[in-house]
Enzyme design. Structure first.
Site, mmCIF file in Angstrom:
data_model
loop_
_atom_site.group_PDB
_atom_site.id
_atom_site.type_symbol
_atom_site.label_atom_id
_atom_site.label_comp_id
_atom_site.label_asym_id
_atom_site.label_seq_id
_atom_site.Cartn_x
_atom_site.Cartn_y
_atom_site.Cartn_z
ATOM 1 N N PHE A 111 0.846 -1.191 0.000
ATOM 2 C CA PHE A 111 0.000 0.000 0.000
ATOM 3 C C PHE A 111 0.881 1.240 0.000
ATOM 4 C CE2 PHE A 111 -2.378 3.535 1.767
ATOM 5 C CZ PHE A 111 -3.501 3.513 0.951
ATOM 6 N N ASP B 230 9.244 2.736 1.875
ATOM 7 C CA ASP B 230 8.059 3.452 2.374
ATOM 8 C C ASP B 230 7.972 3.209 3.881
ATOM 9 O OD1 ASP B 230 5.515 4.182 3.202
ATOM 10 O OD2 ASP B 230 4.537 3.537 1.344
ATOM 11 N N LYS C 244 2.352 9.798 8.526
ATOM 12 C CA LYS C 244 1.685 9.318 9.761
ATOM 13 C C LYS C 244 2.278 9.850 11.079
ATOM 14 C CE LYS C 244 -1.063 5.686 7.886
ATOM 15 N NZ LYS C 244 -0.733 5.091 6.593
HETATM 16 C C1 LIG Z 1 -0.948 5.361 5.182
HETATM 17 C C2 LIG Z 1 0.095 4.938 4.218
HETATM 18 C C3 LIG Z 1 0.317 5.638 3.030
HETATM 19 C C4 LIG Z 1 -0.545 6.812 2.602
HETATM 20 O O1 LIG Z 1 -0.477 7.871 3.482
HETATM 21 P P1 LIG Z 1 -1.603 9.053 3.382
HETATM 22 O O2 LIG Z 1 -1.128 10.061 4.398
HETATM 23 O O3 LIG Z 1 -2.907 8.433 3.728
HETATM 24 O O4 LIG Z 1 -1.569 9.585 2.010
HETATM 25 C C5 LIG Z 1 1.339 5.204 2.203
HETATM 26 N N1 LIG Z 1 2.112 4.155 2.529
HETATM 27 C C6 LIG Z 1 1.930 3.466 3.673
HETATM 28 C C7 LIG Z 1 2.831 2.311 3.991
HETATM 29 C C8 LIG Z 1 0.908 3.815 4.552
HETATM 30 O O5 LIG Z 1 0.710 3.103 5.663
#
Ligand SMILES: *Cc1c(COP(=O)(O)O)cnc(C)c1O
Length: 400
Positions: A138, A223, A252
Site C-alpha cells: 500500500f 516506504d 503518519k
Molecule cells: C498510510 C500509508 C500511506 C498513505 O499515506 P496518506 O497520508 O494516507 O496519504 C502510504 N504508505 C503506507 C505504507 C501507509 O501506511
C-alpha cells in the site's frame, strides 16, 4: 427542500468515502479517547499509526502553541528556519542527507517516485522510468501512488492509470531478478507490509534486493510511512536490516497528529530536485515543522524506539500466552508496536465488539486484527487490551 438533521453521527454532507462507525470521538489524552456520549475507549489504533506519542502530548502541544503565536505560514520562496532544523534532525538521525517536506504519505511517495525518475533521467541520463513494487503493498491514493500499490481494489474505476509500474510477489528474489530491465528506475517497498496484513520482509530477501539494486544502478525506495518514527522498535524500520535506502518516505507519526509528510534522500540525489522541479504550497510550514522538530526530539531524546521494542515484546508475548491454543487464531506477528493477529475468518464483527467493550483496534486485510498502541503505552494498558481481545477471541470461532 430537504430537511437538515444535526446529529454528531450523521455525515450526509460528506462524500461516503469511509464506512464510518457510529461513534464520534471528541476528546483524547494519552492512550484514551472519549466519545460524545462520554464513553471512554482504550486506543490501540492511534489514528492508524499517527498519534505515536498518544493524544495531546504536552511537549508537542507546547511547541505548536508557541509557533501559533509567532507565525503560521510563509511561502517556500523564503527560508523557513523550523523547516531547516527539522530536516537537520531527520538527516542527523537517519542515513539520509536531504529532505523534501509535504503534507501526507501519498505526497511523500509521489515525491519519491518523481525524484527517482528525475535522478535517472536528468542526472544519469539513462531514460529509466519503471518502478517495481510488490503485490499486497500500500503506497497511497493519488493516481501515481495507487498505481504503485499492489492491490486491485484501490485502482478500480480510475483508469487510465500512469504508466511505468510493475508488481512482483513480496519476499521473492527470483521474481525481482526477472523483473529488472534497462527501464528499471527504482524498487519501492514497505519493510512490514502494514495495510496488506502485517507481513515483515525477510532479511535475506532485503539483502539480496539491495545487492541487485546496487549492481544495476536501481534506486531503493523504502516506504516508512507506517513503520517509521519509532513504531517498529527502531526510529526507521530499515535499521533492523542494516541497509541504507536511497530514498525513504515518512508521514503518519511524523507530526504526532499534525498533517505532514517527507521524502528523505541520499546526497547523490540532491541535484535531481533543483529549483522548479517539484514543490508544495503547504510543504514544511513553520507550524508543521515546529511539530516535526518536537516529535523527533521527543522520540530520540526519550529513547521511545527502544521503549516501543520493549512494549512490543511485552504485547506480543502476552497475546501469545493468552491466545495459545485458540483455534480461531492462526498467527501473531509484527515488529515492535506494529502487531497483527491473523484469524481464521473475517474479523469485522470483532472490531465492533471490541468497541463495545471500550477497545479501539483496526483490521489489516479481512482476517488480521492490527494493534497500533502509542509508544508510551503502559503494561497495564497492554494487559487491559489483551484481556478484552482474549475474551472476544475465546468464542470467536463458534458463531462463524
Ligand atoms: C498510510 C500509508 C500511506 C498513505 O499515506 P496518506 O497520508 O494516507 O496519504 C502510504 N504508505 C503506507 C505504507 C501507509 O501506511
Amino acid at each position: 427542500m430537504s430537511e437538515k438533521t444535526t446529529s454528531a453521527v450523521t455525515a450526509n454532507s460528506l462524500l461516503p468515502t469511509y464506512a464510518r462507525y457510529p461513534i464520534a470521538l471528541v476528546k483524547g489524552e494519552g492512550s484514551w479517547l472519549w466519545d460524545d456520549q462520554g464513553k471512554r475507549y482504550l486506543d490501540f489504533m492511534s489514528g492508524i499509526a499517527v498519534t505515536n506519542l498518544g493524544h495531546a502530548p504536552r511537549k508537542i502541544k507546547e511547541a505548536l502553541v508557541k509557533q501559533l503565536d509567532e507565525l503560521w505560514h510563509v511561502s517556500n520562496l523564503f527560508h523557513i528556519p523550523n523547516q531547516e532544523e527539522a530536516a537537520r534532525l531527520l538527516t542527523d538521525n537517519s542515513s539520509g542527507d536531504a529532505v523534501f517536506f509535504c503534507n501526507s504519505g501519498a505526497e511523500a511517495n509521489e515525491a519519491a517516485i518523481k525524484l527517482a525518475r528525475k535522478y535517472q533521467q536528468k542526472i544519469k541520463g539513462n531514460g529509466r522510468y519503471e518502478i517495481i513494487t510488490f503485490e499486497n503493498s500500500f503506497h497511497g491514493r493519488t493516481l501515481a501512488t495507487l498505481t504503485a500499490t499492489g492491490q486491485e481494489k484501490v485502482k478500480e474505476g480510475f483508469a487510465p492509470l500512469p504508466e511505468g509500474f510493475r508488481y512482483i510477489p513480496y519476499n521473492d528474489i527470483e521474481a525481482l531478478e526477472a523483473a529488472i530491465s534497462d527501464k528499471t528506475a527504482a524498487v519501492m517497498l514497505e519493510l512490514v507490509q502494514a495495510e496488506g496484513g502485517i507481513y515483515p520482509a525477510d532479511p535475506a530477501f532485503v539483502h539480496a534486493l539491495c545487492k541487485l539494486c546496487r549492481k544495476h544502478g536501481i534506486l531503493l525506495i523504502i516506504d516508512e510511512i507506517q513503520t517509521g518514527m519509532g513504531r517498529t522498535g527502531k526510529l526507521f524500520a530499515y535499521e533492523h536490516y542494516g541497509i541504507e535506502p536511497d530514498i525513504f518516505t515518512l508521514a503518519k507519526g511524523l507530526g504526532s497528529g499534525f498533517p505532514v509528510g517527507a521524502a528523505v534522500c541520499k546526497e547523490e540525489l540532491r541535484e535531481a530536485f533543483g529549483p522548479g522541479s517539484h514543490g508544495s504550497t503547504f510543504g514544511g510550514t513553520p507550524i508543521a515543522t515546529a511539530v516535526v522538530k518536537a516529535t523527533l526530539e521527543t522520540i530520540v531524546g526519550d529513547r521511545l524506539s527502544e521503549r516501543a521494542e520493549e512494549k512490543g515484546d511485552y504485547l506480543t508475548s502476552q497475546l501469545k500466552a493468552q491466545l495459545a491454543g485458540n483455534p480461531f487464531v492462526n498467527d501473531i506477528r509484527g515488529k515492535g508496536l506494529l502487531v497483527g493477529i491473523e484469524c481464521a475468518a473475517p474479523i469485522a464483527g470483532l472490531l465492533t465488539a471490541a468497541q463495545d467493550k471500550g477497545l479501539l483496534v483496526i483490521s489489516a486485510g479481512p482476517n488480521v486484527i492490527r494493534l497500533l498502541p502509542n509508544l508510551l503505552v503502559t503494561n497495564e494498558e497492554i494487559d487491559q487490551a489483551v484481556s478484552i481481545l482474549a475474551e472476544l477471541l475465546a468464542g470467536a470461532g463458534d458463531n462463524k
